[in-house]
Scaffold this motif. Structure first.
Motif, PDB file in Angstrom:
ATOM      1  N   GLY A  24       1.320 -10.129  10.303  1.00 25.65           N
ATOM      2  CA  GLY A  24       2.229  -9.525   9.340  1.00 25.65           C
ATOM      3  C   GLY A  24       1.573  -8.577   8.369  1.00 25.65           C
ATOM      4  O   GLY A  24       2.265  -7.914   7.589  1.00 25.65           O
ATOM      5  N   ASN A  25       0.261  -8.474   8.381  1.00 27.36           N
ATOM      6  CA  ASN A  25      -0.440  -7.579   7.461  1.00 27.36           C
ATOM      7  C   ASN A  25      -0.419  -6.144   7.980  1.00 27.36           C
ATOM      8  O   ASN A  25      -0.473  -5.898   9.181  1.00 27.36           O
ATOM      9  N   ILE A  26      -0.377  -5.219   7.037  1.00 25.74           N
ATOM     10  CA  ILE A  26      -0.411  -3.789   7.348  1.00 25.74           C
ATOM     11  C   ILE A  26      -1.766  -3.255   6.922  1.00 25.74           C
ATOM     12  O   ILE A  26      -2.179  -3.416   5.769  1.00 25.74           O
ATOM     13  N   ARG A  27      -2.471  -2.608   7.849  1.00 22.54           N
ATOM     14  CA  ARG A  27      -3.790  -2.056   7.577  1.00 22.54           C
ATOM     15  C   ARG A  27      -3.774  -0.561   7.857  1.00 22.54           C
ATOM     16  O   ARG A  27      -3.193  -0.115   8.843  1.00 22.54           O
ATOM     17  N   VAL A  28      -4.421   0.188   7.008  1.00 23.94           N
ATOM     18  CA  VAL A  28      -4.524   1.633   7.157  1.00 23.94           C
ATOM     19  C   VAL A  28      -6.000   1.976   7.327  1.00 23.94           C
ATOM     20  O   VAL A  28      -6.849   1.552   6.526  1.00 23.94           O
ATOM     21  N   GLY A  43       5.440  -9.556   2.521  1.00 24.15           N
ATOM     22  CA  GLY A  43       6.334 -10.685   2.351  1.00 24.15           C
ATOM     23  C   GLY A  43       6.691 -11.359   3.656  1.00 24.15           C
ATOM     24  O   GLY A  43       6.089 -11.108   4.704  1.00 24.15           O
ATOM     25  N   PRO A  44       7.713 -12.225   3.621  1.00 21.67           N
ATOM     26  CA  PRO A  44       8.003 -13.060   4.786  1.00 21.67           C
ATOM     27  C   PRO A  44       8.676 -12.331   5.942  1.00 21.67           C
ATOM     28  O   PRO A  44       8.657 -12.826   7.064  1.00 21.67           O
ATOM     29  N   HIS A  45       9.290 -11.192   5.656  1.00 17.65           N
ATOM     30  CA  HIS A  45      10.037 -10.496   6.709  1.00 17.65           C
ATOM     31  C   HIS A  45       9.105  -9.588   7.508  1.00 17.65           C
ATOM     32  O   HIS A  45       8.414  -8.738   6.928  1.00 17.65           O
ATOM     33  N   PRO A  46       9.074  -9.712   8.835  1.00 14.43           N
ATOM     34  CA  PRO A  46       8.184  -8.878   9.657  1.00 14.43           C
ATOM     35  C   PRO A  46       8.570  -7.405   9.573  1.00 14.43           C
ATOM     36  O   PRO A  46       9.738  -7.048   9.396  1.00 14.43           O
ATOM     37  N   SER A  47       7.552  -6.568   9.697  1.00 14.78           N
ATOM     38  CA  SER A  47       7.790  -5.120   9.714  1.00 14.78           C
ATOM     39  C   SER A  47       8.315  -4.706  11.080  1.00 14.78           C
ATOM     40  O   SER A  47       7.864  -5.195  12.114  1.00 14.78           O
ATOM     41  N   SER A  48       9.271  -3.801  11.097  1.00  9.46           N
ATOM     42  CA  SER A  48       9.917  -3.370  12.342  1.00  9.46           C
ATOM     43  C   SER A  48       9.795  -1.876  12.597  1.00  9.46           C
ATOM     44  O   SER A  48      10.104  -1.422  13.700  1.00  9.46           O
ATOM     45  N   ALA A  49       9.356  -1.080  11.612  1.00  9.12           N
ATOM     46  CA  ALA A  49       9.252   0.371  11.786  1.00  9.12           C
ATOM     47  C   ALA A  49       8.182   0.919  10.851  1.00  9.12           C
ATOM     48  O   ALA A  49       8.054   0.455   9.708  1.00  9.12           O
ATOM     49  N   LEU A  50       7.413   1.893  11.357  1.00 12.63           N
ATOM     50  CA  LEU A  50       6.394   2.589  10.572  1.00 12.63           C
ATOM     51  C   LEU A  50       6.590   4.087  10.729  1.00 12.63           C
ATOM     52  O   LEU A  50       6.873   4.559  11.834  1.00 12.63           O
ATOM     53  N   HIS A  51       6.408   4.824   9.628  1.00  8.70           N
ATOM     54  CA  HIS A  51       6.511   6.288   9.724  1.00  8.70           C
ATOM     55  C   HIS A  51       5.804   6.912   8.537  1.00  8.70           C
ATOM     56  O   HIS A  51       6.073   6.576   7.375  1.00  8.70           O
ATOM     57  N   LEU A  66       3.683   6.347   3.243  1.00  8.00           N
ATOM     58  CA  LEU A  66       3.943   5.558   4.444  1.00  8.00           C
ATOM     59  C   LEU A  66       5.218   4.760   4.228  1.00  8.00           C
ATOM     60  O   LEU A  66       5.306   3.955   3.282  1.00  8.00           O
ATOM     61  N   ALA A  67       6.229   4.986   5.085  1.00 11.15           N
ATOM     62  CA  ALA A  67       7.497   4.256   5.015  1.00 11.15           C
ATOM     63  C   ALA A  67       7.447   3.083   5.983  1.00 11.15           C
ATOM     64  O   ALA A  67       7.085   3.241   7.151  1.00 11.15           O
ATOM     65  N   ILE A  68       7.826   1.908   5.491  1.00 12.69           N
ATOM     66  CA  ILE A  68       7.763   0.669   6.281  1.00 12.69           C
ATOM     67  C   ILE A  68       9.142   0.032   6.286  1.00 12.69           C
ATOM     68  O   ILE A  68       9.697  -0.274   5.226  1.00 12.69           O
ATOM     69  N   GLY A  69       9.726  -0.154   7.479  1.00 13.16           N
ATOM     70  CA  GLY A  69      11.003  -0.842   7.615  1.00 13.16           C
ATOM     71  C   GLY A  69      10.793  -2.281   8.031  1.00 13.16           C
ATOM     72  O   GLY A  69       9.810  -2.616   8.705  1.00 13.16           O
ATOM     73  N   SER A  70      11.717  -3.159   7.644  1.00 15.16           N
ATOM     74  CA  SER A  70      11.564  -4.592   7.909  1.00 15.16           C
ATOM     75  C   SER A  70      12.762  -5.135   8.676  1.00 15.16           C
ATOM     76  O   SER A  70      13.805  -4.474   8.802  1.00 15.16           O
ATOM     77  N   ASP A  71      12.607  -6.349   9.180  1.00 14.37           N
ATOM     78  CA  ASP A  71      13.701  -7.018   9.873  1.00 14.37           C
ATOM     79  C   ASP A  71      14.853  -7.358   8.944  1.00 14.37           C
ATOM     80  O   ASP A  71      15.973  -7.586   9.398  1.00 14.37           O
TER      81      ASP A  71
END
Length: 557
Positions: A24-28, A43-51, A66-71
């Motif tokens: 669930g971690n995001i690394r750049v 947080g607890p909700h998994p990421s579903s989209a990156l842009h 960086l835009a991050i979408g979640s479930d």
């Protein structure tokens, strides 16, 4: 693709890579220094989209975002280079499927069937028409006047008016979507259910009943990228890059500058630029001269490879061993020693004896000695890989005996289904030709041939539709099927009468032979002929009556 990587995305300049791992971690990562510069858990909700927001105006105004979408349907805007989070807002009620951007706006689509437009503060600017099913992909053209949304079909909208100007078939759940040119006249799609990448004419004034080209992959495409850069000699490359879910990087080149012109790319073989399961992402560099490939997780390594030589031809001889599978490494060693191999020849070589036909022609008896040499299961059934390799060999060298043995001896439907689904696209048309010839000119093994034809049509219909002369190619099959079904109504009528006779009480009991009703097929034929004569007499009486009525009308006049 690395097993613990769920999402990854390069920025537009290929300077940074964002990776979402299974934890669930995001690394750049910084591409040039091969160094991790930011890591965060949202947080607890998994990421579903990156842009990465690629607008120069956005970068100049706020920095690299960086835009991050979640479930959960939320979108988080972050500044990874500064280690900051700008804002988090609820955009949809269900999982975010894809995110893209224009100069000052953000577009998002979701499984709730909605597509919306936002500003950088998370304020809703506008909404697009609701789709029939959940959306899966989203892309915008370079001129930022067209937006493509993938749902049950691919719909192209004019951003200014929010009106749909084009609709294209999706051929399944779309896994990748991208415009090829700045005007948005050509669109690339890839679906989960197929191994093909389709090039469509998305011009609003042009009909698009079938794709312009179909590019065949070895597995489901995950990432597609297009290079339409103009070289120093004023030649547009029109190169297509694909990363599959198995970690293979494939590259095609369209020879024509005009993509609407017919080419042979539906049957061309791609150049394999890399083949390793740990590859996470790949795309062209902004100058269009090199490939940037990321591999490994949690630690990511980057390689920048020139994919063209001095003559602007695609080359793959500079691939490092770290980006190759063990089989490819062995092949390079053999090639360096001077071993020349035919790439079209499959690795396994079978003979008709390996598929032993029984005397009855049902093909149940298989040669059990083959089990020691090839992958057979406990029942002595050849594996799908063995059948596929043998089928490719038989079609390549035009071995009729081996092909007959494979077609009529392989009885397991699962093996046939898997073999046909994994068959390279360049062998689909030769296999279909052989099946039609046997179906038309032979009378044995028809059910077996029908199942083979059925599987080819199921798994390769998308490719067959790209063939211009498909109607004439299948005409003999259609005429044969139609002729063999011409007597079907009479047979159904006869079957119904037989069922009626068998439903009689005396026929069911079978105790009294005197009550048994005898049925004579010849008498039935005579009755049918009499009925036909009666019908003709009735038609003749009607015609005579009509003629008499016309004569009476003329006399009255």
């Amino acid at each position: 693709m690395a097993s613990n990587v769920t999402l990854c995305s390069f920025d537009h300049q290929c300077q940074h890579l964002a990776v979402v791992s299974a934890d669930g971690n995001i690394r750049v990562w910084n591409v040039e220094g091969n160094k991790k510069i930011w890591e965060k858990s949202l947080g607890p909700h998994p990421s579903s989209a990156l842009h990465w927001l690629s607008s120069e105006r956005m970068i100049a105004k706020r920095g690299k975002i960086l835009a991050i979408g979640s479930d959960a349907g939320t979108i988080t805007l972050t500044l990874p280079l500064e280690g900051k989070t700008l804002t988090t807002f609820t955009a949809h009620t269900l999982r975010i499927a894809a995110i893209t951007n224009s100069a000052l706006s953000i577009f998002s689509t979701s499984e709730d069937r909605e597509t919306k437009m936002w500003d950088l503060s998370g304020k809703l600017l506008d909404s697009f028409p609701i789709e029939k099913k959940g959306c899966t992909q989203l892309c915008i053209n370079q001129k930022e006047n067209l937006l493509a949304v993938a749902s049950s079909s691919v719909r192209v909208y004019a951003i200014s008016t929010k009106k749909r100007i084009k609709s294209l078939p999706s051929n399944g759940i779309v896994s990748a979507l991208r415009f090829c040119d700045a005007e948005g006249h050509y669109l690339l799609t890839a679906a989960v259910q197929t191994r093909f990448i389709y090039l469509w004419d998305s011009h609003p004034d042009h009909p698009s009943f079938s794709p312009l080209h179909a590019f065949a992959c070895d597995s489901v495409p995950r990432v597609i990228h297009w290079n339409g850069m103009v070289t120093e000699n004023n030649i547009r490359n029109n190169d297509l890059l694909c990363l599959t879910y198995l970690g293979k990087v494939l590259l095609w080149r369209c020879n024509s500058e005009d993509l609407s012109l017919p080419t042979q790319h539906s049957t061309s073989t791609p150049v394999i630029m890399a083949n390793a399961s740990e590859i996470t992402n790949a795309q062209f560099t902004p100058d269009g001269k090199r490939l940037i490939i990321a591999s490994g997780s949690p630690r990511v390594t980057f390689m920048s490879l020139p994919y063209t030589n001095a003559s602007n031809e695609i080359q793959s001889d500079a691939i490092p061993d770290s980006l190759l599978s063990p089989d490819d490494k062995k092949k390079n060693v053999a090639d360096s020693e001077g071993a020349k191999r035919d790439k079209a020849t499959p690795p396994e070589t079978l003979t008709p004896k390996d598929f032993k036909l029984s005397s009855s022609g049902d093909g149940k008896d298989l040669d059990t000695t083959t089990a020691q040499k090839y992958a057979f299961d406990a029942q002595g059934t050849p594996s799908a890989n063995t059948v596929r390799a043998s089928l490719i060999q038989a079609l390549h060298i035009k071995d009729k005996d081996l092909l007959n043995s494979i077609l009529f001896s392989t009885k397991q439907q699962a093996v046939i289904r898997n073999s046909v689904s994994q068959l390279p696209v360049e062998y689909v048309l030769p296999l279909m030709t052989e099946l039609i010839d046997r179906f038309v000119y032979t009378k044995q093994g028809i059910p077996q041939l029908i199942f083979w034809v059925h599987q080819v049509l199921i798994y390769h219909t998308a490719y067959l539709t790209t063939i211009p002369a498909l109607a004439s190619f299948l005409s003999s099959l259609y005429m044969t099927v139609d002729s063999r079904l011409s007597n079907m109504p009479k047979l159904l009528k006869l079957s119904g009468r037989l069922e009626l006779l068998l439903s009689q009480p005396g026929a069911r009991s079978g105790t009294n032979a005197k009550d048994t009703i005898e049925y004579n097929v010849d008498s039935d034929d005579e009755e049918m002929d009499e009925e036909g004569d009666q019908d003709q007499e009735v038609d003749q009486d009607q015609e005579d009556g009509a003629e008499e009525g016309e004569e009476n009308d003329q006399e009255d006049v």
